[in-house]
Design a protein around this motif. Structure first.
Motif, mmCIF file in Angstrom:
data_model
loop_
_atom_site.group_PDB
_atom_site.id
_atom_site.type_symbol
_atom_site.label_atom_id
_atom_site.label_comp_id
_atom_site.label_asym_id
_atom_site.label_seq_id
_atom_site.Cartn_x
_atom_site.Cartn_y
_atom_site.Cartn_z
ATOM 1 N N LEU A 194 -0.488 -12.163 6.762
ATOM 2 C CA LEU A 194 0.890 -11.851 6.404
ATOM 3 C C LEU A 194 0.818 -11.170 5.043
ATOM 4 O O LEU A 194 0.273 -11.742 4.095
ATOM 5 C CB LEU A 194 1.731 -13.124 6.315
ATOM 6 C CG LEU A 194 1.602 -14.130 7.470
ATOM 7 C CD1 LEU A 194 2.446 -15.373 7.186
ATOM 8 C CD2 LEU A 194 2.000 -13.491 8.782
ATOM 9 N N VAL A 195 1.334 -9.953 4.950
ATOM 10 C CA VAL A 195 1.128 -9.148 3.747
ATOM 11 C C VAL A 195 2.462 -8.817 3.097
ATOM 12 O O VAL A 195 3.361 -8.256 3.742
ATOM 13 C CB VAL A 195 0.390 -7.839 4.078
ATOM 14 C CG1 VAL A 195 0.186 -7.010 2.801
ATOM 15 C CG2 VAL A 195 -0.952 -8.132 4.737
ATOM 16 N N LYS A 196 2.574 -9.151 1.818
ATOM 17 C CA LYS A 196 3.725 -8.732 1.008
ATOM 18 C C LYS A 196 3.239 -7.720 -0.016
ATOM 19 O O LYS A 196 2.211 -7.912 -0.667
ATOM 20 C CB LYS A 196 4.362 -9.909 0.282
ATOM 21 C CG LYS A 196 5.475 -9.491 -0.678
ATOM 22 C CD LYS A 196 5.789 -10.569 -1.680
ATOM 23 C CE LYS A 196 6.663 -10.047 -2.805
ATOM 24 N NZ LYS A 196 5.956 -9.078 -3.688
ATOM 25 N N MET A 197 4.007 -6.646 -0.178
ATOM 26 C CA MET A 197 3.653 -5.633 -1.156
ATOM 27 C C MET A 197 4.933 -4.978 -1.658
ATOM 28 O O MET A 197 5.789 -4.594 -0.864
ATOM 29 C CB MET A 197 2.739 -4.589 -0.515
ATOM 30 C CG MET A 197 1.959 -3.750 -1.493
ATOM 31 S SD MET A 197 0.672 -2.800 -0.636
ATOM 32 C CE MET A 197 -0.289 -2.260 -2.036
ATOM 33 N N SER A 198 5.054 -4.866 -2.966
ATOM 34 C CA SER A 198 6.218 -4.173 -3.508
ATOM 35 C C SER A 198 5.986 -2.669 -3.457
ATOM 36 O O SER A 198 4.854 -2.189 -3.380
ATOM 37 C CB SER A 198 6.477 -4.609 -4.952
ATOM 38 O OG SER A 198 5.515 -4.037 -5.824
ATOM 39 N N GLU A 199 7.084 -1.936 -3.522
ATOM 40 C CA GLU A 199 7.002 -0.472 -3.555
ATOM 41 C C GLU A 199 6.166 -0.005 -4.742
ATOM 42 O O GLU A 199 5.336 0.902 -4.617
ATOM 43 C CB GLU A 199 8.412 0.104 -3.634
ATOM 44 C CG GLU A 199 8.490 1.615 -3.655
ATOM 45 C CD GLU A 199 9.931 2.105 -3.699
ATOM 46 O OE1 GLU A 199 10.169 3.266 -3.315
ATOM 47 O OE2 GLU A 199 10.816 1.334 -4.115
ATOM 48 N N VAL A 200 6.346 -0.651 -5.891
ATOM 49 C CA VAL A 200 5.594 -0.286 -7.090
ATOM 50 C C VAL A 200 4.103 -0.533 -6.882
ATOM 51 O O VAL A 200 3.259 0.304 -7.223
ATOM 52 C CB VAL A 200 6.113 -1.074 -8.312
ATOM 53 C CG1 VAL A 200 5.209 -0.867 -9.524
ATOM 54 C CG2 VAL A 200 7.538 -0.649 -8.653
ATOM 55 N N ASP A 201 3.762 -1.692 -6.311
ATOM 56 C CA ASP A 201 2.349 -2.008 -6.089
ATOM 57 C C ASP A 201 1.724 -1.064 -5.064
ATOM 58 O O ASP A 201 0.547 -0.693 -5.189
ATOM 59 C CB ASP A 201 2.196 -3.456 -5.636
ATOM 60 C CG ASP A 201 2.523 -4.436 -6.747
ATOM 61 O OD1 ASP A 201 2.239 -4.118 -7.917
ATOM 62 O OD2 ASP A 201 3.075 -5.513 -6.457
ATOM 63 N N TRP A 202 2.492 -0.677 -4.053
ATOM 64 C CA TRP A 202 1.993 0.285 -3.067
ATOM 65 C C TRP A 202 1.602 1.596 -3.756
ATOM 66 O O TRP A 202 0.523 2.143 -3.523
ATOM 67 C CB TRP A 202 3.068 0.548 -2.003
ATOM 68 C CG TRP A 202 2.731 1.699 -1.111
ATOM 69 C CD1 TRP A 202 3.024 3.017 -1.313
ATOM 70 C CD2 TRP A 202 1.975 1.652 0.095
ATOM 71 N NE1 TRP A 202 2.513 3.776 -0.306
ATOM 72 C CE2 TRP A 202 1.866 2.977 0.579
ATOM 73 C CE3 TRP A 202 1.399 0.619 0.825
ATOM 74 C CZ2 TRP A 202 1.200 3.283 1.761
ATOM 75 C CZ3 TRP A 202 0.732 0.926 2.003
ATOM 76 C CH2 TRP A 202 0.633 2.252 2.456
ATOM 77 N N GLU A 203 2.493 2.085 -4.584
ATOM 78 C CA GLU A 203 2.242 3.364 -5.255
ATOM 79 C C GLU A 203 1.073 3.264 -6.225
ATOM 80 O O GLU A 203 0.287 4.202 -6.360
ATOM 81 C CB GLU A 203 3.524 3.828 -5.949
ATOM 82 C CG GLU A 203 4.616 4.189 -4.938
ATOM 83 C CD GLU A 203 5.976 4.446 -5.556
ATOM 84 O OE1 GLU A 203 6.112 4.296 -6.798
ATOM 85 O OE2 GLU A 203 6.913 4.789 -4.810
ATOM 86 N N ARG A 204 0.920 2.118 -6.884
ATOM 87 C CA ARG A 204 -0.217 1.913 -7.778
ATOM 88 C C ARG A 204 -1.539 1.874 -7.001
ATOM 89 O O ARG A 204 -2.542 2.427 -7.445
ATOM 90 C CB ARG A 204 -0.054 0.595 -8.539
ATOM 91 C CG ARG A 204 1.029 0.593 -9.615
ATOM 92 C CD ARG A 204 1.215 -0.829 -10.115
ATOM 93 N NE ARG A 204 2.161 -0.923 -11.219
ATOM 94 C CZ ARG A 204 2.665 -2.075 -11.676
ATOM 95 N NH1 ARG A 204 2.294 -3.219 -11.111
ATOM 96 N NH2 ARG A 204 3.505 -2.081 -12.677
ATOM 97 N N LEU A 205 -1.537 1.201 -5.863
ATOM 98 C CA LEU A 205 -2.783 1.008 -5.114
ATOM 99 C C LEU A 205 -3.221 2.254 -4.361
ATOM 100 O O LEU A 205 -4.408 2.582 -4.310
ATOM 101 C CB LEU A 205 -2.639 -0.160 -4.141
ATOM 102 C CG LEU A 205 -3.889 -0.527 -3.332
ATOM 103 C CD1 LEU A 205 -5.048 -0.895 -4.245
ATOM 104 C CD2 LEU A 205 -3.593 -1.659 -2.362
ATOM 105 N N PHE A 206 -2.252 2.992 -3.777
ATOM 106 C CA PHE A 206 -2.604 4.106 -2.904
ATOM 107 C C PHE A 206 -2.328 5.486 -3.517
ATOM 108 O O PHE A 206 -2.518 6.513 -2.871
ATOM 109 C CB PHE A 206 -1.876 3.968 -1.565
ATOM 110 C CG PHE A 206 -2.319 2.754 -0.785
ATOM 111 C CD1 PHE A 206 -3.601 2.666 -0.287
ATOM 112 C CD2 PHE A 206 -1.442 1.698 -0.564
ATOM 113 C CE1 PHE A 206 -4.019 1.550 0.422
ATOM 114 C CE2 PHE A 206 -1.837 0.578 0.145
ATOM 115 C CZ PHE A 206 -3.136 0.493 0.645
#
Length: 312
Positions: A194-206
């Motif tokens: 089960l994966v939670k990811m914020s929009e900010v974290d998505w942009e930082r990671l990818f």
């Protein structure tokens, strides 16, 4: 299998238990901040405490310093009824983080210490067989030996029917090796997490904007995630499985502080998962818990009525 079933613990949360010093006034950066309030922190610890407040049987695995801040942290979580057999104290100082109080995205600076010194002895196989959810974060996976310890424990837990959970809270200042972070998230997703990811974290990671939450969710599902929840701040959240997708809009609330709101959201979502709720109901439970946290500066009350999550 969804729900706690006959397992003794609803969740084992593994990772950082630390001290946040949050600016008393709203600030856009730490240079503007003058006064700070001491608040117990660490995403896995916040999640464990919130789920304990909701009445979930909870274990926390973490490493603190054998110092005053570590003793304070241990006393605080113990009084909430959390199982602390996986808590370890070492001579390295307890990790501290300076955080700006914010109505949007907080700025922070971490002074890392004991948090990454998690070792296999803190999670024996007998414990892993007895939990429904195994949760961690990107912060917790950012350094060794915690990274290898937690990934191996998650694999063992999953092999015994436990469902992994992760908050992919990536930040380059915590984990500068972006490729290693991406690989760890992919490996964790591959366990059916089960994966939670914020929009900010998505942009930082990818390294690109999350212009289409559906496509972003599909990317994580293709990595092997069982469920994906993408939080988008004041817009709302997007939840997805291979067969079902929903967008849930946020509701206006008076924001006193955003720190810990994501942890509160995921605690509501996972509690609803344990209660066997449907995908949209889980998202709504997460939203309800986040709303409670956004309206509080500091921790929530020691008890939160579980049924309040399902009252809309």
């Amino acid at each position: 299998m969804q729900g706690q079933g006959n397992r003794q613990y609803g969740i084992l949360s593994a990772g950082e238990l630390l001290i946040d010093f949050i600016s008393s006034e709203f600030a856009s950066n730490l240079d503007e901040a003058v006064d700070f309030k001491r608040i117990l922190g660490g995403s896995p610890a916040n999640l464990a405490m919130n789920m304990a407040r909701l009445g979930v049987s909870t274990k926390l695995v973490a490493t603190i310093g054998n110092d005053d801040m570590g003793k304070y942290a241990a006393r605080y979580v113990h009084r909430l009824g959390i199982d602390l057999h996986g808590l370890r104290a070492v001579d390295t100082p307890t990790t501290l983080i300076l955080v700006t109080r914010s109505k949007e995205v907080s700025n922070f600076e971490a002074y890392r210490g004991a948090d990454c010194e998690i070792v296999p002895e803190q999670m024996p196989l007998g414990q892993l067989k007895n939990i429904a959810l195994f949760h961690t974060t990107c912060f917790a996976l950012s350094r060794e030996p915690a990274r290898s310890t937690i990934l191996q424990a998650a694999k063992l837990a999953a092999s015994h029917g436990c469902t992994p959970s992760i908050d992919a809270n990536f930040a380059a200042k915590i984990w500068p090796d972006q490729a290693a972070a991406q690989a760890a998230v992919k490996a964790y997703c591959g366990l059916g997490a089960l994966v939670k990811m914020s929009e900010v974290d998505w942009e930082r990671l990818f390294n690109h904007q999350m212009s289409d939450p559906g496509a972003a969710a599909e990317q994580l599902l293709e990595m092997g995630a069982a469920e994906v929840c993408l939080t988008m701040g004041s817009e709302g959240c997007y939840v997805a499985t291979k067969g079902e997708r929903h967008f849930l809009a946020a509701r206006p609330v008076e924001v006193r502080d955003t720190t810990g709101a994501g942890d509160a959201f995921w605690s509501g979502y996972l509690t609803a998962w344990l209660d066997g709720k449907g995908l949209m109901e889980k998202a709504m439970a997460g939203r309800k818990m986040a709303e409670l946290k956004l309206q509080h500066f500091g921790p929530l009350p020691d008890q939160v009525e579980r049924m309040e999550l399902y009252k809309g």
